[in-house]
Design a protein around this motif. Structure first.
Motif, mmCIF file in Angstrom:
data_model
loop_
_atom_site.group_PDB
_atom_site.id
_atom_site.type_symbol
_atom_site.label_atom_id
_atom_site.label_comp_id
_atom_site.label_asym_id
_atom_site.label_seq_id
_atom_site.Cartn_x
_atom_site.Cartn_y
_atom_site.Cartn_z
ATOM 1 N N ALA A 159 -4.355 13.063 -3.274
ATOM 2 C CA ALA A 159 -4.748 11.837 -3.967
ATOM 3 C C ALA A 159 -3.965 10.635 -3.452
ATOM 4 O O ALA A 159 -4.523 9.545 -3.285
ATOM 5 N N GLY A 160 -2.678 10.818 -3.175
ATOM 6 C CA GLY A 160 -1.877 9.726 -2.632
ATOM 7 C C GLY A 160 -2.358 9.290 -1.258
ATOM 8 O O GLY A 160 -2.422 8.102 -0.953
ATOM 9 N N THR A 161 -2.733 10.255 -0.434
ATOM 10 C CA THR A 161 -3.258 9.932 0.894
ATOM 11 C C THR A 161 -4.585 9.198 0.789
ATOM 12 O O THR A 161 -4.800 8.191 1.481
ATOM 13 N N ALA A 162 -5.474 9.696 -0.086
ATOM 14 C CA ALA A 162 -6.763 9.022 -0.267
ATOM 15 C C ALA A 162 -6.570 7.605 -0.801
ATOM 16 O O ALA A 162 -7.233 6.662 -0.334
ATOM 17 N N LEU A 163 -5.667 7.440 -1.742
ATOM 18 C CA LEU A 163 -5.387 6.115 -2.284
ATOM 19 C C LEU A 163 -4.839 5.195 -1.206
ATOM 20 O O LEU A 163 -5.253 4.041 -1.077
ATOM 21 N N TYR A 164 -3.926 5.703 -0.394
ATOM 22 C CA TYR A 164 -3.351 4.894 0.689
ATOM 23 C C TYR A 164 -4.432 4.463 1.677
ATOM 24 O O TYR A 164 -4.497 3.307 2.078
ATOM 25 N N PRO A 206 0.829 -1.229 0.000
ATOM 26 C CA PRO A 206 0.000 0.000 0.000
ATOM 27 C C PRO A 206 0.857 1.270 0.000
ATOM 28 O O PRO A 206 0.563 2.219 -0.721
ATOM 29 N N GLU A 207 1.917 1.265 0.782
ATOM 30 C CA GLU A 207 2.795 2.426 0.844
ATOM 31 C C GLU A 207 3.495 2.661 -0.486
ATOM 32 O O GLU A 207 3.575 3.789 -0.976
ATOM 33 N N PHE A 208 4.013 1.584 -1.081
ATOM 34 C CA PHE A 208 4.707 1.708 -2.357
ATOM 35 C C PHE A 208 3.774 2.228 -3.444
ATOM 36 O O PHE A 208 4.133 3.117 -4.223
ATOM 37 N N ILE A 209 2.565 1.708 -3.510
ATOM 38 C CA ILE A 209 1.594 2.140 -4.522
ATOM 39 C C ILE A 209 1.231 3.616 -4.309
ATOM 40 O O ILE A 209 1.164 4.392 -5.270
ATOM 41 N N ALA A 210 0.995 4.008 -3.059
ATOM 42 C CA ALA A 210 0.625 5.397 -2.767
ATOM 43 C C ALA A 210 1.772 6.348 -3.089
ATOM 44 O O ALA A 210 1.553 7.421 -3.677
ATOM 45 N N VAL A 211 2.993 5.979 -2.739
ATOM 46 C CA VAL A 211 4.154 6.829 -3.046
ATOM 47 C C VAL A 211 4.324 6.952 -4.555
ATOM 48 O O VAL A 211 4.583 8.039 -5.079
ATOM 49 N N ALA A 212 4.173 5.846 -5.275
ATOM 50 C CA ALA A 212 4.287 5.886 -6.734
ATOM 51 C C ALA A 212 3.212 6.784 -7.335
ATOM 52 O O ALA A 212 3.484 7.556 -8.272
ATOM 53 N N ALA A 213 2.002 6.718 -6.802
ATOM 54 C CA ALA A 213 0.915 7.574 -7.300
ATOM 55 C C ALA A 213 1.222 9.047 -7.047
ATOM 56 O O ALA A 213 0.978 9.897 -7.918
ATOM 57 N N ILE A 221 -5.419 0.527 2.463
ATOM 58 C CA ILE A 221 -5.290 -0.163 3.759
ATOM 59 C C ILE A 221 -6.638 -0.543 4.352
ATOM 60 O O ILE A 221 -6.723 -1.483 5.127
ATOM 61 N N GLN A 222 -7.712 0.181 3.982
ATOM 62 C CA GLN A 222 -9.029 -0.125 4.531
ATOM 63 C C GLN A 222 -9.789 -1.166 3.723
ATOM 64 O O GLN A 222 -10.492 -1.992 4.291
ATOM 65 N N VAL A 223 -9.663 -1.120 2.411
ATOM 66 C CA VAL A 223 -10.496 -1.958 1.556
ATOM 67 C C VAL A 223 -9.732 -3.121 0.937
ATOM 68 O O VAL A 223 -10.186 -4.265 0.974
ATOM 69 N N VAL A 224 -8.561 -2.844 0.390
ATOM 70 C CA VAL A 224 -7.849 -3.863 -0.382
ATOM 71 C C VAL A 224 -7.017 -4.774 0.502
ATOM 72 O O VAL A 224 -7.094 -5.999 0.428
ATOM 73 N N PHE A 225 -6.180 -4.181 1.323
ATOM 74 C CA PHE A 225 -5.254 -5.005 2.121
ATOM 75 C C PHE A 225 -5.852 -5.184 3.480
ATOM 76 O O PHE A 225 -5.589 -5.143 4.471
ATOM 77 N N ARG A 230 2.186 18.707 -11.548
ATOM 78 C CA ARG A 230 2.972 19.713 -10.812
ATOM 79 C C ARG A 230 2.127 20.451 -9.772
ATOM 80 O O ARG A 230 2.184 21.668 -9.640
ATOM 81 N N ASN A 231 1.334 19.684 -9.031
ATOM 82 C CA ASN A 231 0.459 20.273 -8.030
ATOM 83 C C ASN A 231 0.631 19.483 -6.732
ATOM 84 O O ASN A 231 0.214 18.333 -6.642
ATOM 85 N N ASN A 232 1.266 20.110 -5.744
ATOM 86 C CA ASN A 232 1.534 19.426 -4.470
ATOM 87 C C ASN A 232 0.264 18.974 -3.782
ATOM 88 O O ASN A 232 0.169 17.854 -3.292
ATOM 89 N N LEU A 233 -0.722 19.862 -3.719
ATOM 90 C CA LEU A 233 -1.962 19.543 -3.014
ATOM 91 C C LEU A 233 -2.675 18.367 -3.659
ATOM 92 O O LEU A 233 -3.122 17.443 -2.970
#
Length: 110
Positions: free
Chosen positions: A97-102, A73-80, A106-110, A89-92
């Motif tokens: 999006a990476g936080t939401a994906l993570y 989950p961490e690797f996928i979120a960091v890659a995203a 962790i809640q649904v997939v893993f 080029r937008n930090n926010l």
């Protein structure tokens, strides 16, 4: 322990004043038309990536790659986050999006 209205207002005004003055200080030390010293320009260029790097290391310090889910989950979120940041080029957007994906991973997939 409940906080009184007076104490709450004192905290709010103290924080607001502190933020205001920390935002004001650079304009006092480096007024318009005055050249910024080279060391300050250097620090402004190298510190943001260094801080982000330290935050990434801090956030990933407790990830176990030896136990399930092996840090996926961490690797996928960091890659995203990286891909979104390079693309938009937008930090926010990339961090949000990476936080939401993570959180989804962790809640649904893993």
């Amino acid at each position: 322990m409940p906080v009184s209205v007076g104490r709450s207002l004192a905290i709010i005004f103290t924080v607001a004043g502190t933020i205001f003055f920390t935002r004001l200080i650079p304009f006092l030390f480096f007024p318009k038309g005055k050249e910024i010293p080279p060391i300050i320009r250097y620090l402004g260029r190298v510190l943001p990536p260094a801080v982000i790097g330290m935050l990434v290391i801090y956030c990933l310090k407790n990830v176990s790659v030896l136990a399930a889910p092996f840090g996926l989950p961490e690797f996928i979120a960091v890659a995203a986050v990286i891909m979104l940041h390079v693309w938009k080029r937008n930090n926010l957007l990339s961090i949000g999006a990476g936080t939401a994906l993570y959180m989804f991973l962790i809640q649904v997939v893993f």
